[in-house]
Motif scaffolding. Structure first.
Motif, PDB file in Angstrom:
ATOM      1  N   GLU A 535       0.811  -1.226   0.000  1.00 20.25           N
ATOM      2  CA  GLU A 535       0.000   0.000   0.000  1.00 20.25           C
ATOM      3  C   GLU A 535       0.839   1.267   0.000  1.00 20.25           C
ATOM      4  OE1 GLU A 535      -2.984  -0.152   3.046  1.00 20.25           O
ATOM      5  OE2 GLU A 535      -3.724  -2.088   2.359  1.00 20.25           O
ATOM      6  N   ALA A 536       1.891   1.297   0.846  1.00 19.41           N
ATOM      7  CA  ALA A 536       2.625   2.559   0.983  1.00 19.41           C
ATOM      8  C   ALA A 536       3.712   2.724  -0.077  1.00 19.41           C
ATOM      9  CB  ALA A 536       3.233   2.633   2.377  1.00 19.41           C
ATOM     10  N   CYS A 537       4.216   1.618  -0.636  1.00 19.13           N
ATOM     11  CA  CYS A 537       5.295   1.755  -1.629  1.00 19.13           C
ATOM     12  C   CYS A 537       4.831   1.375  -3.037  1.00 19.13           C
ATOM     13  CB  CYS A 537       6.483   0.890  -1.247  1.00 19.13           C
ATOM     14  SG  CYS A 537       7.110   1.244   0.393  1.00 19.13           S
ATOM     15  N   ALA A 538       4.250   0.164  -3.179  1.00 20.41           N
ATOM     16  CA  ALA A 538       3.955  -0.328  -4.533  1.00 20.41           C
ATOM     17  C   ALA A 538       2.811   0.430  -5.198  1.00 20.41           C
ATOM     18  CB  ALA A 538       3.643  -1.817  -4.472  1.00 20.41           C
ATOM     19  N   GLN A 539       1.725   0.688  -4.441  1.00 22.31           N
ATOM     20  CA  GLN A 539       0.578   1.354  -5.081  1.00 22.31           C
ATOM     21  C   GLN A 539       0.942   2.739  -5.615  1.00 22.31           C
ATOM     22  OE1 GLN A 539      -1.891  -0.401  -5.813  1.00 22.31           O
ATOM     23  NE2 GLN A 539      -2.969  -1.349  -4.104  1.00 22.31           N
ATOM     24  N   PRO A 540       1.625   3.592  -4.806  1.00 17.54           N
ATOM     25  CA  PRO A 540       2.048   4.880  -5.381  1.00 17.54           C
ATOM     26  C   PRO A 540       2.962   4.685  -6.599  1.00 17.54           C
ATOM     27  CG  PRO A 540       2.257   4.931  -2.994  1.00 17.54           C
ATOM     28  CD  PRO A 540       1.907   3.529  -3.354  1.00 17.54           C
ATOM     29  N   MET A 541       3.805   3.622  -6.552  1.00 15.98           N
ATOM     30  CA  MET A 541       4.704   3.372  -7.697  1.00 15.98           C
ATOM     31  C   MET A 541       3.892   3.083  -8.956  1.00 15.98           C
ATOM     32  SD  MET A 541       7.431   0.258  -8.129  1.00 15.98           S
ATOM     33  CE  MET A 541       6.226  -1.045  -8.335  1.00 15.98           C
ATOM     34  N   TRP A 542       2.868   2.226  -8.830  1.00 18.19           N
ATOM     35  CA  TRP A 542       2.040   1.917 -10.015  1.00 18.19           C
ATOM     36  C   TRP A 542       1.328   3.186 -10.492  1.00 18.19           C
ATOM     37  CZ3 TRP A 542       3.384  -2.174 -12.416  1.00 18.19           C
ATOM     38  CH2 TRP A 542       3.811  -3.314 -11.736  1.00 18.19           C
ATOM     39  N   GLY A 543       0.915   4.023  -9.517  1.00 15.41           N
ATOM     40  CA  GLY A 543       0.264   5.282  -9.884  1.00 15.41           C
ATOM     41  C   GLY A 543       1.189   6.144 -10.724  1.00 15.41           C
ATOM     42  N   LEU A 544       2.452   6.279 -10.292  1.00 17.62           N
ATOM     43  CA  LEU A 544       3.415   7.108 -11.032  1.00 17.62           C
ATOM     44  C   LEU A 544       3.727   6.481 -12.395  1.00 17.62           C
ATOM     45  CD1 LEU A 544       5.851   7.976  -8.102  1.00 17.62           C
ATOM     46  CD2 LEU A 544       4.313   9.551  -9.272  1.00 17.62           C
ATOM     47  N   LEU A 545       3.862   5.148 -12.399  1.00 17.73           N
ATOM     48  CA  LEU A 545       4.222   4.476 -13.663  1.00 17.73           C
ATOM     49  C   LEU A 545       3.148   4.677 -14.730  1.00 17.73           C
ATOM     50  CD1 LEU A 545       5.719   1.161 -12.271  1.00 17.73           C
ATOM     51  CD2 LEU A 545       6.905   2.744 -13.770  1.00 17.73           C
ATOM     52  N   SER A 546       1.883   4.808 -14.274  1.00 17.78           N
ATOM     53  CA  SER A 546       0.809   4.933 -15.267  1.00 17.78           C
ATOM     54  C   SER A 546       0.928   6.239 -16.050  1.00 17.78           C
ATOM     55  CB  SER A 546      -0.550   4.838 -14.586  1.00 17.78           C
ATOM     56  OG  SER A 546      -0.701   5.940 -13.721  1.00 17.78           O
ATOM     57  N   HIS A 547       1.762   7.181 -15.557  1.00 21.44           N
ATOM     58  CA  HIS A 547       1.923   8.442 -16.293  1.00 21.44           C
ATOM     59  C   HIS A 547       3.227   8.472 -17.083  1.00 21.44           C
ATOM     60  CE1 HIS A 547      -1.518   9.809 -14.108  1.00 21.44           C
ATOM     61  NE2 HIS A 547      -0.921   9.564 -12.956  1.00 21.44           N
ATOM     62  N   CYS A 548       3.949   7.346 -17.102  1.00 17.47           N
ATOM     63  CA  CYS A 548       5.225   7.323 -17.830  1.00 17.47           C
ATOM     64  C   CYS A 548       5.096   6.421 -19.049  1.00 17.47           C
ATOM     65  CB  CYS A 548       6.333   6.812 -16.921  1.00 17.47           C
ATOM     66  SG  CYS A 548       6.592   7.866 -15.506  1.00 17.47           S
ATOM     67  N   LYS A 549       4.082   6.701 -19.876  1.00 20.65           N
ATOM     68  CA  LYS A 549       3.792   5.738 -20.952  1.00 20.65           C
ATOM     69  C   LYS A 549       4.337   6.162 -22.299  1.00 20.65           C
ATOM     70  CE  LYS A 549      -0.306   3.521 -19.087  1.00 20.65           C
ATOM     71  NZ  LYS A 549      -1.712   3.739 -18.883  1.00 20.65           N
ATOM     72  N   VAL A 550       4.758   7.431 -22.428  1.00 22.25           N
ATOM     73  CA  VAL A 550       5.152   7.879 -23.767  1.00 22.25           C
ATOM     74  C   VAL A 550       6.564   8.436 -23.729  1.00 22.25           C
ATOM     75  CG1 VAL A 550       2.860   8.360 -24.683  1.00 22.25           C
ATOM     76  CG2 VAL A 550       3.972  10.047 -23.237  1.00 22.25           C
ATOM     77  N   ARG A 551       7.095   8.624 -24.915  1.00 23.80           N
ATOM     78  CA  ARG A 551       8.489   9.020 -25.034  1.00 23.80           C
ATOM     79  C   ARG A 551       8.770  10.360 -24.354  1.00 23.80           C
ATOM     80  NH1 ARG A 551      12.226   8.656 -30.385  1.00 23.80           N
ATOM     81  NH2 ARG A 551      14.108   9.204 -29.250  1.00 23.80           N
ATOM     82  N   GLU A 552       7.750  11.223 -24.381  1.00 26.16           N
ATOM     83  CA  GLU A 552       7.941  12.576 -23.836  1.00 26.16           C
ATOM     84  C   GLU A 552       8.198  12.548 -22.322  1.00 26.16           C
ATOM     85  OE1 GLU A 552       6.785  12.272 -27.382  1.00 26.16           O
ATOM     86  OE2 GLU A 552       5.110  11.866 -26.017  1.00 26.16           O
ATOM     87  N   THR A 553       7.879  11.431 -21.684  1.00 24.33           N
ATOM     88  CA  THR A 553       8.018  11.408 -20.216  1.00 24.33           C
ATOM     89  C   THR A 553       9.361  10.806 -19.788  1.00 24.33           C
ATOM     90  OG1 THR A 553       6.809   9.319 -20.256  1.00 24.33           O
ATOM     91  CG2 THR A 553       5.540  11.284 -19.764  1.00 24.33           C
TER      92      THR A 553
END
Length: 1439
Positions: A535-553
């Motif tokens: 909850e405290a480490c992995a979930q925020p990580m998945w949240g951040l990863l969902s915004h790193c999907k394109v080359r611009e990021t």
């Protein structure tokens, strides 16, 4: 105007209200306003009763009219653009994923049914924490999903609110809310300890009508809500009323109470001090006060003694965090500027009373209020955390907090605004950091004494009760908004702080292996640890990863990776890590490693980043791989029962680590990180590290015996299986190495379905893939068939199940994925059983198949280096050694080992470099720097013959003797000349060498210190046995070993015949379905075919080996029919051979077991004796012991016994001489006198005899077994008496509740589980008395009487020597005791002199006689008719 009417009469109230309203409506309304203020001050003062104040308010608001009419009038002006209905826990609501923009969107039932959601992915749920309806809010859901009522933007056609309607409200409500606040201040007494909940609840009950009144106001609609918003947010009003500066003593006192409450909460009121001055800590702030902190490296925290050095041993070292002044203001400063802010403050103080929460939420449809309230909520965030930590009811409070925050933070626009204006992200991260800071302890990982690392203590209530949940859930919620996540990923300071937070979980819940005795108390803290990491480490990580999907990021990923590596470097320094993990400890929690791994994966998969640009140097990679590898080795240790003394919880951890909700945040990133390290590090170093971690280095020797200094022999096999299985997973898993999301989903689904049929909800319980998404449904229908539920009449309802399609079993079943995803080992077996059943059913393979080899998706180019593992000499040496050991039948090797070895060879052939040139010359002596293999390509190394190997063996090993015989001078001369002699191969030495090279290479810069080589650990311990060197002649290559293995597996000499000699086509179209499924033989054939395909040289060598072993046979043409019969015959023959082999093996095993384990002297009379016709030889009776499995005669020293059940029985005593049936007595007169029963008659007879004759002769003349006799039964199984004793001992020690009393000698037969309570010793010698069991000839009665008299006259030879006490005599004595104790004393004592031996004789003889007579009846009246009938009971007498 003058006098105010006396309060009390409602008529007067209404008149006063009307009068005041009129006065206020005039253009010059100052007088009216003053008059109203005076009235309010009187009516709403804290001294007056509450109910009266409420009535006044209602009257005044309505301005003299009826209150209900007033409500209806206000409702008419409601611009209902938003629903905003608030509900509490357990309310049933709806969520539509198709319409939702935020994942937290929810709808009330009315709005859901009024909207159109046909064909959408929605669900109905019972609210856990409460919520509010989002219908009409386009920030949270798509407008297409709005219901009919909220679709119309109705503000245009609603008339303006008349000024006079709400005029009174604007005057009255500020005073009313201030009155409420005064009551809240008054009611909160801040004692030394936390105020009791009872006191708080009393105040709240008192104020219930007031709060309900406010709640009702909010339900009047938009017009009233906007008035309330004005009142709640107006700073001037608040200042005038609450400053406590006026004459009013009551107001002053109230203000003082407010200041005390602030202070006791560890907060300052800014006017008291400088705004950012750090205040003296008061009682409540000890954990949060910032005292003498030390900082190094990017805010990394470490321990220090308290200033006075009084660090008691009993106290845990608490760690203080460094805080910049900004952080301190976040934590400690609160300034209230409006009613809304102070109301929220008291709502928190009173731990979120439900009514207050509902009131505050009901106001949210008002946009202006929503923004103001959100900012206020954020301002109080630190205070919420402090209150939550202290609360006794943290569960209820958590739910209420989330009930509010989810309404505020699900709206992206609002979240963005608050992030920009109120530093929302800074506040959240700081508050989380401070929260965890209160439960930090020193980490014991690696270097227990000098470690500077701190971790959370999983035993603390904060983690055990998930108290942090609401804050983390808010953080995850705001990170789901792209604009907010973008801010977070761009802010370097925030990333540093966040990595600092994550490092608190790095290495938590450390397990230390218990080596001596079982752990006393099994700690269950691991639940808390896994939940915290997820909850405290992995979930925020998945949240951040969902915004790193394109080359611009790309830039975001670079930031995270950079600070993650810095935090990891700090961590390695803090725990003093060099190059070896501390033995016998493991932590399953490495969130920093996992952040790093997942961002790397994303960078390569979605952002086209060059992997090498985000990888550290070699030394750091070597450190990174150590701990994830340690976890993989520990998993194997746990499954090998090496951690059994740590209790069941360690198994629980191993299962949770791979369990479906955790696997993609735990084991998957770990395996991926190891794959990345393996692809960049030296392959020989990596492979040898793996075997060293799994502790099986010593096992990898050609010698038949070895000494393992770090592992017990019984664990070697499963650890070797673990190491090989890990390598197979590492080399064949492609989850992050090139598979697309749909391919991953499909592979996951197939693995789950192959283990067991699944319901729709659960074909793939892996988190992150939500049933209901488009691809989920399409993949499911592609891989599975739906089995409709079976309805049983009267049975419960069943769910329909999905089962894999036939082509999935045929082409997609992937045992590697199944092994990776199983929590229980039985699931792997279940998948294999289902696969076997499919092959049998479809006729593809009749026998027991091996796991199939599945082709892999192509590797992403960035990870090509991973395949170098398959082409490194170290692995080839290991494979060669294991094949040789399996062929030579060395101990500790199973079919599973062979299966994995062949799998690795096949992987190597599939992933070999481009076609090698066949002209490659076999290298000369000068090129052989390593005498095992010439190159590193598996294809060419397979054919390389190894002639001699020098091995280190214990002096007791057979090789030593053989060697000393063989080493004559000519031999040794030939041996030294031979350039192909292999050196002693030591994995550890290889690895040390490589490590030193890498370290020296990376530390060549002058300023770096060369690390000392830690060789001291590897000098063999003094206790180790003497090793000596022996030279083995091998003369094999991998190819020749494979061909011999084929012969061994098929059980036939020369069974392998190269298929291409018959059918050259095979080499052209290599994909042959017949090789897809099968057992070990098929696998070997498939590998040899692939080896031949890869190189002409291999093909030639395979043919040569086969020719040497078998002369070539010209192929003969066979017709199809002949072929069929031949096949059938061959199959039968094979089955027969297999059966024979099994039986022989079983017999030899039993024999060797007997020789080694039992230490039994073989009977000396094993010499066959001649059997003459005159004297028929009677063989000695042989008994099988059902406990130790040995067969042998019963002897006086080691008697065998028959398992018997002794039961007292008086059944015979009840039989009557009379044939007329007995009637049940129904009157007093009628009685059943047992004068004519067998027992009564014999009793009368005995007492009559005793009256006239001598007692001893009377007792010889009768039998007494009629009443209280003993009935003896047996199941027919025998066992050694000594085995029986140890069996009884084990039953005594067994804590399991048994249905019998072991202390009374009761037990169940070890073989058939029948109940028994004694053991009857078997008579030594033959069990057939030749002269007794003969059918009597037709002698006359007189002759027979004479014979009996003679027999009686002859002194009977006692079967057991009386002079010396033997085991047999002891047992006879003990069984007689058992028989006597079975029945009551009165049935054993018939003599006139109690306790005389005549009694015992009479009793035993009667029991024997009765049982003999019963047996006679069972045998149909004839003892000589060759044993009991099948239905009859088993005899206790023939033994």
């Amino acid at each position: 105007v003058g006098r105010l009417p006396a309060p009390g009469l409602s008529l007067d109230k209404a008149a006063t209200a009307a009068h005041l309203k009129a006065a206020l409506s005039r253009p010059d309304n100052r007088a009216g306003a003053e008059e109203l203020q005076a009235l309010l001050e009187r009516v709403l003062s804290a001294e007056r009763p509450l109910t009266e104040a409420l009535e006044w308010c209602k009257c005044l608001l309505a301005g003299g009219g009826g209150y209900d009419e007033f409500c209806a009038a206000v409702r008419a002006y409601d611009p209902a653009a938003l629903c905003g209905l608030v509900w509490t826990a357990n309310f049933v609501a709806y969520r539509c994923r198709t319409c939702g923009i935020s994942p937290c969107m929810s709808l009330c039932a009315e709005c859901f049914h009024q909207g159109d959601h046909t064909g959408h992915d929605f669900n109905m749920f019972r609210s856990q924490a409460g919520g509010a309806c989002d219908c009409g809010d386009s920030n949270v859901m798509r407008e297409s999903g709005f219901c009919k009522r909220h679709q119309i933007k109705s503000s245009s056609n609603i008339p303006c609110v008349p000024k006079d309607l709400l005029m009174m409200s604007e005057f009255v409500l500020p005073r009313f809310i201030f009155c409420l606040i005064q009551y809240l201040r008054e009611g909160y007494n801040e004692p030394a300890d936390v105020p009791s909940e009872k006191d708080l609840n009393k105040v709240l009950q008192l104020l219930e009508p007031q709060i309900s009144f406010l709640e009702d106001l909010t339900k009047m609609g938009g017009a009233m809500r906007s008035v309330l918003t004005q009142v709640l947010t107006n700073q001037q009003n608040y200042k005038d009323l609450t400053s406590g500066l006026g004459e009013n003593a009551c107001a002053k006192k109230s203000h003082e109470k407010y200041l005390i409450a602030l202070k006791s909460s560890g907060l300052t009121y800014p006017e008291d001090k400088l705004v950012y001055g750090v205040q003296e800590p008061s009682a409540g702030t000890s954990t949060l006060a910032v005292q003498g902190l030390t900082v190094y490296d990017a805010n990394f925290v470490f321990l220090q003694e308290d200033q006075d050095g009084s660090q008691g041993l009993g106290k845990r070292k608490r760690v203080k965090l460094s805080g910049s002044t900004k952080d301190q203001s976040i934590m400690d400063v609160l300034k209230h500027k409006s009613f809304l802010e102070e109301l929220l403050f008291w709502t928190i103080k009173y731990e979120f009373p439900q009514k207050m929460v509902t009131f505050l939420l009901n106001m949210l449809p008002d946009q202006e209020y929503k923004v103001a309230f959100t900012k206020t909520f954020v301002q109080h965030y630190a205070f919420i955390m402090k209150t939550l930590k202290k609360s006794h009811e943290s569960d209820t409070m958590s739910n209420r907090i989330v009930h509010i925050s989810v309404q505020l933070f699900s709206n992206e626009e609002l979240a963005r605004q608050v992030t920009e204006e109120c530093q929302l992200l800074d506040i959240m991260v700081t508050v989380l950091l401070y929260m965890m800071e209160s439960c930090l302890i020193k980490s014991e990982l690696q270097d227990e004494e000098n470690s500077l690392h701190v971790v959370v203590n999983c035993g603390e209530a904060l983690l055990k009760n998930n108290t942090y949940w609401p804050l983390v859930s808010d953080f995850i919620n705001i990170l789901s908004h792209q604009s907010v996540a973008k801010r977070f990923l761009e802010d370097h300071g925030l990333l540093v702080t966040w990595m600092n937070f994550v490092s608190f979980f790095q290495g938590m819940n450390l397990n230390k292996r218990e080596l001596n005795e079982h752990v006393e108390f099994e700690s269950q803290t691991y639940y808390a640890a896994f939940a915290a990491e997820l909850e405290a480490c992995a979930q925020p990580m998945w949240g951040l990863l969902s915004h790193c999907k394109v080359r611009e990021t790309q830039e975001y990923t670079r930031n995270v990776v950079r600070y993650c590596l810095e935090a990891l470097q700090d961590w390695f320094d803090a725990i003093n890590f060099v190059d070896e993990p501390a033995p016998n400890q493991v932590t399953f929690h490495l969130p920093l490693h996992r952040y790093y791994a997942m961002f790397l994966s994303k960078a390569v998969k979605c952002q086209e980043l060059d992997l090498d640009s985000v990888l550290p140097d070699q030394e750091m990679l070597m450190k990174l791989m150590i701990h994830p590898l340690q976890i993989q080795a520990s998993l194997a240790e746990i499954h090998s029962n090496m951690w059994v003394r740590n209790g069941l919880q360690i198994k629980g951890q191993a299962m949770t680590y791979v369990q479906s909700h955790f696997c993609n945040s735990m084991i998957d990133p770990d395996i991926y990180l190891l794959q990345v390290c393996a692809s960049r590090l030296d392959p020989d170093y990596f492979i040898s590290s793996v075997f060293e971690r799994f502790k099986v280095v010593d096992l990898l020797t050609m010698a038949s015996q070895h000494q393992n200094t770090v592992l017990d022999a019984e664990h070697e096999r499963s650890m070797l299986e673990g190491a090989l299985t890990f390598l197979v997973i590492l080399l064949s898993l492609r989850l992050h190495l090139g598979m697309s999301d749909d391919e991953i989903l499909r592979a996951e689904m197939v693995a789950q379905l192959c283990m067991n049929d699944r319901t729709h909800k659960n074909p793939n319980p892996k988190s992150g893939i939500i049933p209901g998404s488009y691809s989920f449904e399409s993949v499911l229908s592609a891989v599975a068939d739906f089995k409709a539920p079976v309805f049983e009449p009267g049975g419960s309802m069943q769910q329909g199940m999905y089962t894999p399609k036939a082509e999935v079993w045929d082409q997609e079943f992937d045992p590697v994925m199944v092994i990776l995803r199983t929590v229980y080992r039985r699931d792997v077996q279940s998948a294999m059983d289902r696969y076997t059943a499919f092959l049998k059913q479809s006729g593809k393979f009749p026998g027991n198949p091996w796991p199939p080899y599945k082709k892999r998706t192509p590797l992403h180019p960035s990870y090509k280096g991973l395949m170098r593992l398959l082409h490194c000499k170290t692995l080839h040496i290991v494979l060669f050694t294991l094949l040789y050991k399996i062929l030579m039948d060395h101990q500790n090797l199973s079919e599973h080992v062979l299966c994995m070895v062949l799998y690795l060879i096949e992987l190597g052939l599939e992933n070999s470099a481009e076609e090698e040139s066949d002209e490659e010359v076999m290298c000369g002596p000068e090129r052989c720097h390593d005498s095992w293999f010439p190159g590193s390509n598996l294809v060419s190394n397979m054919r390389h013959f190894i002639n001699y190997v020098r091995v280190r063996v214990p002096e007791t090993a057979p090789e030593v003797k053989r060697d000393s015989l063989a080493s004559t001078s000519s031999d040794s001369l030939k041996f030294t000349k031979n350039s192909g002699t292999a050196q002693v191969f030591s994995l550890v030495a290889e690895r040390r060498k490589k490590f030193q090279e890498i370290i020296n290479r990376s530390s060549s810069e002058a300023n770096q210190v060369v690390r000392p080589k830690t060789s001291s650990k590897w000098s063999a311990p003094g206790s180790a046995p003497q090793l000596t060197t022996a030279i083995l002649e091998i003369k094999e290559s991998i190819l020749s070993l494979l061909i011999k293995l084929h012969h061994k597996l098929s059980g036939k000499q020369n069974s392998y015949y190269p298929p291409w000699l018959d059918d050259i086509e095979i080499l052209i179209q290599p994909e042959i379905p017949k090789y897809n499924h099968g057992d070990g033989i098929t696998a070997v054939e498939r590998i040899l075919l692939k080896a031949a395909l890869q190189s002409r040289m291999n093909k030639r060598i395979i043919e040569e080996i086969c020719r040497k072993v078998t002369p070539p046979v010209p192929p003969k043409k066979i017709t199809a029919a002949e072929k069929k019969t031949l096949d059938k015959e061959e199959r039968r023959q094979k089955a027969r051979e297999r059966q024979q082999k099994l039986l022989a093996e079983f017999a030899s095993r039993q024999k060797s077991f007997m020789e080694t384990a039992m230490d039994v002297d073989s009977p000396e009379n094993d010499i066959p004796m001649e059997i003459t016709t005159a004297e028929p030889q009677v063989s000695e009776a042989v008994y099988d012991c059902v406990i130790c499995g040995q067969s042998g005669p019963s002897s006086e020293d080691r008697p065998t016994g028959l398992v018997v059940l002794l039961q007292a029985s008086s059944v015979l005593g009840q039989c009557r001489d009379n044939i007329e049936p007995k009637k049940l007595p129904i009157t007093e007169e009628e009685q059943i006198y047992p004068w004519d029963t067998c027992a009564a008659v014999h009793d009368v007879r005995l007492s009559l005899l005793q009256r006239y004759f001598k007692d001893s002769s009377c007792l010889l003349a009768v039998s007494i077994g009629w009443e209280g006799g003993v009935y003896v039964q047996t199941c027919g199984h025998t066992l050694h008496i000594d085995c029986h004793k140890s069996y009884m001992e084990s039953l005594r020690n067994d804590q399991v509740l048994q249905g019998f009393s072991v202390d009374k000698g009761e037990f169940t037969c070890p073989l058939c589980r029948q109940f028994a309570n004694s053991v009857l010793p078997c008579y030594p010698g033959s069990n057939v008395e030749s002269n007794l069991w003969q059918r009597p000839s037709n002698k006359s009665i007189q002759d027979l009487i004479k014979e009996v008299e003679e027999l009686q006259g002859r002194p009977g030879a006692f079967p057991v020597s009386i002079s010396s006490e033997t085991n047999l005599s002891k047992e006879m004595e003990s069984v007689m005791k058992d028989i006597k104790n079975t029945t009551q004393k009165k049935y054993r004592d018939y003599s006139k002199t109690p306790g005389s031996p005549d009694n015992d004789f009479l009793f035993m003889y009667s029991v024997a006689r009765t049982n003999l007579e019963l047996e006679l009846i069972h045998r149909g009246g004839n003892l000589c008719s060759g044993g009991a009938s099948t239905a009859g009971k088993r005899s206790c007498l023939s033994k």
